[in-house]
Motif scaffolding. Structure first.
Motif, PDB file in Angstrom:
ATOM      1  N   ASP A 265      40.834 -10.166  45.355  1.00 18.05           N
ATOM      2  CA  ASP A 265      40.934 -11.614  45.082  1.00 18.05           C
ATOM      3  C   ASP A 265      42.379 -12.018  44.837  1.00 18.05           C
ATOM      4  O   ASP A 265      42.839 -13.053  45.310  1.00 18.05           O
ATOM      5  CB  ASP A 265      40.109 -11.995  43.840  1.00 18.05           C
ATOM      6  CG  ASP A 265      38.636 -11.734  43.995  1.00 18.05           C
ATOM      7  OD1 ASP A 265      38.110 -11.866  45.109  1.00 18.05           O
ATOM      8  OD2 ASP A 265      38.002 -11.370  42.981  1.00 18.05           O
TER       9      ASP A 265
ATOM     10  N   GLY B 229      32.131 -14.297  35.609  1.00 21.33           N
ATOM     11  CA  GLY B 229      32.675 -13.978  36.924  1.00 21.33           C
ATOM     12  C   GLY B 229      33.283 -12.598  36.941  1.00 21.33           C
ATOM     13  O   GLY B 229      33.194 -11.847  35.966  1.00 21.33           O
TER      14      GLY B 229
ATOM     15  N   SER C  42      28.250  -6.295  50.659  1.00 23.84           N
ATOM     16  CA  SER C  42      28.716  -6.744  49.339  1.00 23.84           C
ATOM     17  C   SER C  42      30.040  -6.107  48.962  1.00 23.84           C
ATOM     18  O   SER C  42      30.839  -6.704  48.262  1.00 23.84           O
ATOM     19  CB  SER C  42      27.686  -6.406  48.262  1.00 23.84           C
ATOM     20  OG  SER C  42      26.464  -7.024  48.543  1.00 23.84           O
TER      21      SER C  42
ATOM     22  N   VAL D  33      36.964 -10.663  38.786  1.00 26.15           N
ATOM     23  CA  VAL D  33      38.163 -10.822  39.601  1.00 26.15           C
ATOM     24  C   VAL D  33      38.632  -9.423  39.978  1.00 26.15           C
ATOM     25  O   VAL D  33      38.665  -8.521  39.149  1.00 26.15           O
ATOM     26  CB  VAL D  33      39.268 -11.632  38.887  1.00 26.15           C
ATOM     27  CG1 VAL D  33      39.763 -10.941  37.643  1.00 26.15           C
ATOM     28  CG2 VAL D  33      40.400 -11.954  39.833  1.00 26.15           C
ATOM     29  N   THR D  34      38.948  -9.266  41.271  1.00 22.22           N
ATOM     30  CA  THR D  34      39.349  -7.955  41.772  1.00 22.22           C
ATOM     31  C   THR D  34      40.749  -8.020  42.354  1.00 22.22           C
ATOM     32  O   THR D  34      41.297  -9.092  42.591  1.00 22.22           O
ATOM     33  CB  THR D  34      38.382  -7.470  42.865  1.00 22.22           C
ATOM     34  OG1 THR D  34      38.490  -8.345  43.990  1.00 22.22           O
ATOM     35  CG2 THR D  34      36.950  -7.417  42.358  1.00 22.22           C
TER      36      THR D  34
ATOM     37  N   MET E 151      38.197 -16.288  40.838  1.00 20.83           N
ATOM     38  CA  MET E 151      37.191 -15.275  40.515  1.00 20.83           C
ATOM     39  C   MET E 151      35.925 -15.485  41.338  1.00 20.83           C
ATOM     40  O   MET E 151      35.646 -16.578  41.825  1.00 20.83           O
ATOM     41  CB  MET E 151      36.849 -15.316  39.025  1.00 20.83           C
ATOM     42  CG  MET E 151      36.048 -16.529  38.611  1.00 20.83           C
ATOM     43  SD  MET E 151      35.760 -16.538  36.825  1.00 20.83           S
ATOM     44  CE  MET E 151      34.657 -17.954  36.697  1.00 20.83           C
ATOM     45  N   THR E 152      35.151 -14.421  41.468  1.00 23.30           N
ATOM     46  CA  THR E 152      33.832 -14.489  42.085  1.00 23.30           C
ATOM     47  C   THR E 152      32.850 -14.836  40.986  1.00 23.30           C
ATOM     48  O   THR E 152      32.810 -14.164  39.951  1.00 23.30           O
ATOM     49  CB  THR E 152      33.466 -13.131  42.720  1.00 23.30           C
ATOM     50  OG1 THR E 152      34.441 -12.818  43.712  1.00 23.30           O
ATOM     51  CG2 THR E 152      32.085 -13.158  43.333  1.00 23.30           C
ATOM     52  N   GLU E 153      32.085 -15.888  41.199  1.00 21.04           N
ATOM     53  CA  GLU E 153      31.168 -16.340  40.151  1.00 21.04           C
ATOM     54  C   GLU E 153      29.790 -15.690  40.238  1.00 21.04           C
ATOM     55  O   GLU E 153      29.153 -15.454  39.226  1.00 21.04           O
ATOM     56  CB  GLU E 153      31.037 -17.858  40.193  1.00 21.04           C
ATOM     57  CG  GLU E 153      32.326 -18.560  39.792  1.00 21.04           C
ATOM     58  CD  GLU E 153      32.193 -20.068  39.791  1.00 21.04           C
ATOM     59  OE1 GLU E 153      31.119 -20.578  39.422  1.00 21.04           O
ATOM     60  OE2 GLU E 153      33.166 -20.737  40.157  1.00 21.04           O
ATOM     61  N   ASN E 154      29.312 -15.435  41.445  1.00 19.01           N
ATOM     62  CA  ASN E 154      27.987 -14.839  41.611  1.00 19.01           C
ATOM     63  C   ASN E 154      28.125 -13.317  41.589  1.00 19.01           C
ATOM     64  O   ASN E 154      28.241 -12.668  42.617  1.00 19.01           O
ATOM     65  CB  ASN E 154      27.347 -15.301  42.919  1.00 19.01           C
ATOM     66  CG  ASN E 154      27.135 -16.798  42.942  1.00 19.01           C
ATOM     67  OD1 ASN E 154      26.807 -17.389  41.920  1.00 19.01           O
ATOM     68  ND2 ASN E 154      27.327 -17.408  44.079  1.00 19.01           N
ATOM     69  N   VAL E 155      28.114 -12.766  40.391  1.00 16.85           N
ATOM     70  CA  VAL E 155      28.369 -11.341  40.188  1.00 16.85           C
ATOM     71  C   VAL E 155      27.058 -10.562  40.256  1.00 16.85           C
ATOM     72  O   VAL E 155      26.067 -10.947  39.632  1.00 16.85           O
ATOM     73  CB  VAL E 155      29.048 -11.097  38.825  1.00 16.85           C
ATOM     74  CG1 VAL E 155      29.381  -9.630  38.631  1.00 16.85           C
ATOM     75  CG2 VAL E 155      30.290 -11.961  38.688  1.00 16.85           C
TER      76      VAL E 155
END
Length: 166
Positions: free
Chosen positions: A53, A47, A132, A49-50, A107-111
């Motif tokens: 997020d 993932g 995006s 994380v920004t 977190m974003t999983e689809n990176v």
């Protein structure tokens, strides 16, 4: 000779683990010169994380109060929106409620990723996609995280290439 991800990427990539606590990641991010971390487990990207997020967990998006301003019967009123989500109580409660949770929960999983051999034009297309809104691209080789490309890396490479041809 085409510029590739291998030419642009930083190979020393700071990562966080999926079970790292949100408070720990926030602390690391506050000290970092960038605004996000790839989330890796055993060298594999799981993932990203920004900063967005992390801020989002403290700012509920549905807390805007709309107040009509004008004289009764409000036929010609103007509405003003007041964002109530950033008062100290919300922020403190959000921090207490979320601090001990694992980063995997936000977190974003689809990176979106690239390979070391992907060319600059492809990388530009990914970074320029407004929908995006990507600021960094993890670089994977055989499903292993080998580097990361930030927007600044691409801008710097284009600048350097233009200077070299002038």
């Amino acid at each position: 000779m085409a510029i590739t991800a291998r030419d642009l990427m930083t190979t020393e990539v700071e990562t966080v683990a999926p079970d790292d606590e949100i408070s720990e990641v926030l602390t690391r991010l506050a000290r970092a010169e960038f605004n996000g971390f790839p989330v890796a487990e055993d060298g594999k990207l799981v993932g990203i994380v920004t900063q967005h997020d992390l801020v989002h967990i403290f700012q509920p998006s549905d807390r805007t109060l709309w107040i009509p301003i004008g004289l009764p019967p409000f036929l010609e009123s103007i509405e003003y929106g007041f964002d109530l989500s950033w008062d100290g109580l919300d922020t403190s409660l959000g921090l207490v409620k979320n601090a001990r949770k694992p980063i995997s929960e936000i977190m974003t999983e689809n990176v979106v990723t690239v390979t070391p051999d992907d060319e600059l034009d492809h990388i530009l297309d990914l970074l320029a996609d407004a929908e995006s809104d990507i600021n960094r691209l993890p670089v994977l080789e055989n499903d292993v995280l080998v580097g990361i490309i930030a927007r600044q890396d691409v801008i710097r490479a284009i600048r350097d290439q233009r200077r070299a041809t002038n």
